[in-house]
Design a protein around this motif. Structure first.
Motif, mmCIF file in Angstrom:
data_model
loop_
_atom_site.group_PDB
_atom_site.id
_atom_site.type_symbol
_atom_site.label_atom_id
_atom_site.label_comp_id
_atom_site.label_asym_id
_atom_site.label_seq_id
_atom_site.Cartn_x
_atom_site.Cartn_y
_atom_site.Cartn_z
ATOM 1 N N SER A 172 0.817 -1.233 0.000
ATOM 2 C CA SER A 172 0.000 0.000 0.000
ATOM 3 C C SER A 172 0.840 1.268 0.000
ATOM 4 O O SER A 172 0.496 2.248 0.647
ATOM 5 C CB SER A 172 -0.945 -0.003 1.211
ATOM 6 O OG SER A 172 -1.752 -1.156 1.226
ATOM 7 N N SER A 223 -1.104 1.875 -3.410
ATOM 8 C CA SER A 223 -1.788 2.555 -2.311
ATOM 9 C C SER A 223 -3.274 2.700 -2.610
ATOM 10 O O SER A 223 -3.704 2.611 -3.770
ATOM 11 C CB SER A 223 -1.176 3.936 -2.104
ATOM 12 O OG SER A 223 -1.400 4.744 -3.253
ATOM 13 N N PRO A 224 -4.102 2.906 -1.584
ATOM 14 C CA PRO A 224 -5.504 3.231 -1.819
ATOM 15 C C PRO A 224 -5.623 4.437 -2.756
ATOM 16 O O PRO A 224 -4.907 5.425 -2.586
ATOM 17 C CB PRO A 224 -6.030 3.547 -0.417
ATOM 18 C CG PRO A 224 -5.140 2.762 0.498
ATOM 19 C CD PRO A 224 -3.789 2.811 -0.138
ATOM 20 N N GLN A 225 -6.475 4.317 -3.761
ATOM 21 C CA GLN A 225 -6.671 5.340 -4.791
ATOM 22 C C GLN A 225 -5.475 5.450 -5.747
ATOM 23 O O GLN A 225 -5.425 6.366 -6.577
ATOM 24 C CB GLN A 225 -6.986 6.704 -4.187
ATOM 25 C CG GLN A 225 -8.217 6.721 -3.285
ATOM 26 C CD GLN A 225 -9.484 6.299 -4.035
ATOM 27 O OE1 GLN A 225 -9.811 6.858 -5.069
ATOM 28 N NE2 GLN A 225 -10.203 5.310 -3.487
ATOM 29 N N GLN A 253 -11.244 -4.849 -5.791
ATOM 30 C CA GLN A 253 -11.114 -3.427 -5.467
ATOM 31 C C GLN A 253 -10.458 -2.635 -6.605
ATOM 32 O O GLN A 253 -10.520 -1.403 -6.640
ATOM 33 C CB GLN A 253 -10.319 -3.230 -4.171
ATOM 34 C CG GLN A 253 -8.833 -3.537 -4.246
ATOM 35 C CD GLN A 253 -8.507 -4.986 -3.934
ATOM 36 O OE1 GLN A 253 -9.300 -5.883 -4.219
ATOM 37 N NE2 GLN A 253 -7.347 -5.211 -3.333
ATOM 38 N N THR A 295 -9.650 1.217 -5.835
ATOM 39 C CA THR A 295 -10.760 2.035 -5.337
ATOM 40 C C THR A 295 -10.882 2.017 -3.817
ATOM 41 O O THR A 295 -11.762 2.667 -3.261
ATOM 42 C CB THR A 295 -12.088 1.564 -5.948
ATOM 43 O OG1 THR A 295 -12.323 0.192 -5.549
ATOM 44 C CG2 THR A 295 -12.054 1.651 -7.465
ATOM 45 N N GLU A 296 -9.998 1.287 -3.146
ATOM 46 C CA GLU A 296 -10.052 1.231 -1.683
ATOM 47 C C GLU A 296 -9.770 2.596 -1.058
ATOM 48 O O GLU A 296 -9.023 3.410 -1.615
ATOM 49 C CB GLU A 296 -9.029 0.221 -1.150
ATOM 50 C CG GLU A 296 -9.466 -1.225 -1.265
ATOM 51 C CD GLU A 296 -8.493 -2.152 -0.570
ATOM 52 O OE1 GLU A 296 -8.950 -3.209 -0.085
ATOM 53 O OE2 GLU A 296 -7.289 -1.859 -0.511
ATOM 54 N N GLU A 297 -10.378 2.821 0.095
ATOM 55 C CA GLU A 297 -10.071 4.001 0.897
ATOM 56 C C GLU A 297 -9.062 3.593 1.963
ATOM 57 O O GLU A 297 -8.985 2.434 2.357
ATOM 58 C CB GLU A 297 -11.345 4.541 1.556
ATOM 59 C CG GLU A 297 -12.432 4.952 0.574
ATOM 60 C CD GLU A 297 -12.070 6.185 -0.225
ATOM 61 O OE1 GLU A 297 -11.172 6.944 0.226
ATOM 62 O OE2 GLU A 297 -12.656 6.394 -1.300
ATOM 63 N N GLY A 298 -8.294 4.552 2.412
ATOM 64 C CA GLY A 298 -7.324 4.240 3.455
ATOM 65 C C GLY A 298 -6.091 5.099 3.317
ATOM 66 O O GLY A 298 -6.006 5.989 2.455
ATOM 67 N N ASP A 299 -5.125 4.836 4.161
ATOM 68 C CA ASP A 299 -3.901 5.629 4.183
ATOM 69 C C ASP A 299 -2.791 4.934 3.417
ATOM 70 O O ASP A 299 -2.672 3.702 3.438
ATOM 71 C CB ASP A 299 -3.444 5.855 5.630
ATOM 72 C CG ASP A 299 -4.441 6.686 6.418
ATOM 73 O OD1 ASP A 299 -5.071 7.575 5.809
ATOM 74 O OD2 ASP A 299 -4.597 6.430 7.635
ATOM 75 N N LYS A 300 -1.994 5.726 2.767
ATOM 76 C CA LYS A 300 -0.821 5.207 2.084
ATOM 77 C C LYS A 300 0.298 5.015 3.088
ATOM 78 O O LYS A 300 0.489 5.822 4.000
ATOM 79 C CB LYS A 300 -0.386 6.186 0.993
ATOM 80 C CG LYS A 300 0.810 5.709 0.195
ATOM 81 C CD LYS A 300 1.087 6.622 -0.986
ATOM 82 C CE LYS A 300 1.557 7.984 -0.517
ATOM 83 N NZ LYS A 300 1.978 8.826 -1.655
#
Length: 326
Positions: A172, A223-225, A253, A295-300
């Motif tokens: 990520s 990473s997310p996004q 995702q 497309t996941e949300e979250g922190d890199k």
């Protein structure tokens, strides 16, 4: 005139329903013609080009020039000085999916980087805070390091580890992961080169399975996004569309991204957004490309560059400056 193999003829029928299209595809492989040479301007373009330049396609980046037949940019002094990098226009086509990325990019990770063209193009286009170029095959490391060093690509790091190591150590973390996947290299024939056994089912199957493994590991470092770019220089659907469809099932995702400037190159073998260039178009030897978004949300997660066991690095942000080496 060389006689096409039965396996090539079989592939042509799978790729094209129209007999004329089949014949043009086969002809492009058994009687290859030269393609226009192409360069990436790694530094700012000169006001007056030292080369004869063809009319650009509407989608190629401004720092790319397709040159007239007969031009030999690799022999020009500007090449040795690091002003330009020579590549096949098919590679520009494949990497043009990166034009869709408009967000700020901090880390680009090129998983199968040698000889370095996709890394250099991504660096020039996206200007990341860090470029990591990985090449697991030791004998290809020299040319990768040489090209990044010659073209003054910074800040950049070269590593040489299996993709699974990064899936575990830097998950990520990457705004963009590029997988110019190892393949049977069928498009080499369109350039007049050899690719022994490239149409054999066992070679194609082995290659597809290898791609899936590398892509799965690469997906885990996005990473997310973030984005995952997948591309090959071969024609078999098993190594292209079928691998892309596999990835979507394995990692739901990730969603394929429509690339509007390549809509005329949409693969007719699937409704999934992915794009093909064939050698009979006359632009390049051939490529397959698609872009996925996580497309996941979250922190890199941050990457500690000191723990990557770099085999070479240049971390100075200085165009044409001195390079640090490990």
């Amino acid at each position: 005139m060389e006689t096409p193999s039965k396996l090539l003829l079989k592939l042509s029928k799978r790729l094209f329903q129209n007999l004329d299209d089949q014949e043009k595809f086969v002809e492009a492989l058994i009687n290859p013609k030269p393609f226009y040479p192409c360069v990436i301007w790694c530094q700012d373009k000169l006001e007056v080009s030292p080369f004869l330049v063809e009319t650009p396609t509407f989608w190629q980046p401004s720092f790319i020039d397709r040159l007239s037949l007969g031009e030999k940019p690799g022999q020009h002094p500007l090449h040795e000085q690091g002003y330009l990098y020579c590549l096949d226009f098919s590679s520009v086509f494949a990497a043009s999916v990166l034009l869709k990325i408009t967000q700020h990019v901090e880390l680009v990770f090129d998983m199968c980087a040698a000889p370095g063209g996709k890394s250099i193009l991504a660096w020039k286009l996206l200007q990341p805070k860090l470029l990591i170029s990985n090449e697991v095959i030791g004998k290809r490391l020299g040319m990768l390091i040489s090209n990044l060093k010659r073209c003054h690509i910074s800040p950049s790091i070269v590593t040489s580890k299996d993709s699974s190591i990064f899936a575990e150590s830097i998950p990520s973390s990457s705004d963009l992961a590029i997988v110019d996947a190892p393949c049977t290299g069928q498009s080499l024939l369109a350039k007049g080169e050899k690719a022994p056994g490239c149409f054999h089912p066992s070679a194609i199957n082995k290659s597809a399975n290898r791609q899936k493994r590398i892509l799965a590991n690469s997906a885990r470092i996005v990473s997310p996004q973030g984005y995952l770019a997948y591309m090959t220089c071969t024609y078999s659907p098993e190594e292209n569309e079928e691998v892309g469809e596999w990835l979507l099932k394995k990692f739901p995702q990730f969603q394929p991204v429509k690339i509007s400037h390549l809509r005329d190159y949409q693969s007719h073998l699937t409704t999934m957004p992915c794009y093909r260039m064939f050698p009979q178009y006359g632009l390049g030897a051939g490529a397959f490309t698609m872009l996925f978004k996580n497309t996941e949300e979250g922190d890199k997660k941050e990457v500690d560059a000191d723990k990557l066991s770099a085999v070479w690095m240049n971390t100075k942000r200085a165009d044409m400056g001195e390079l640090e080496e490990n």
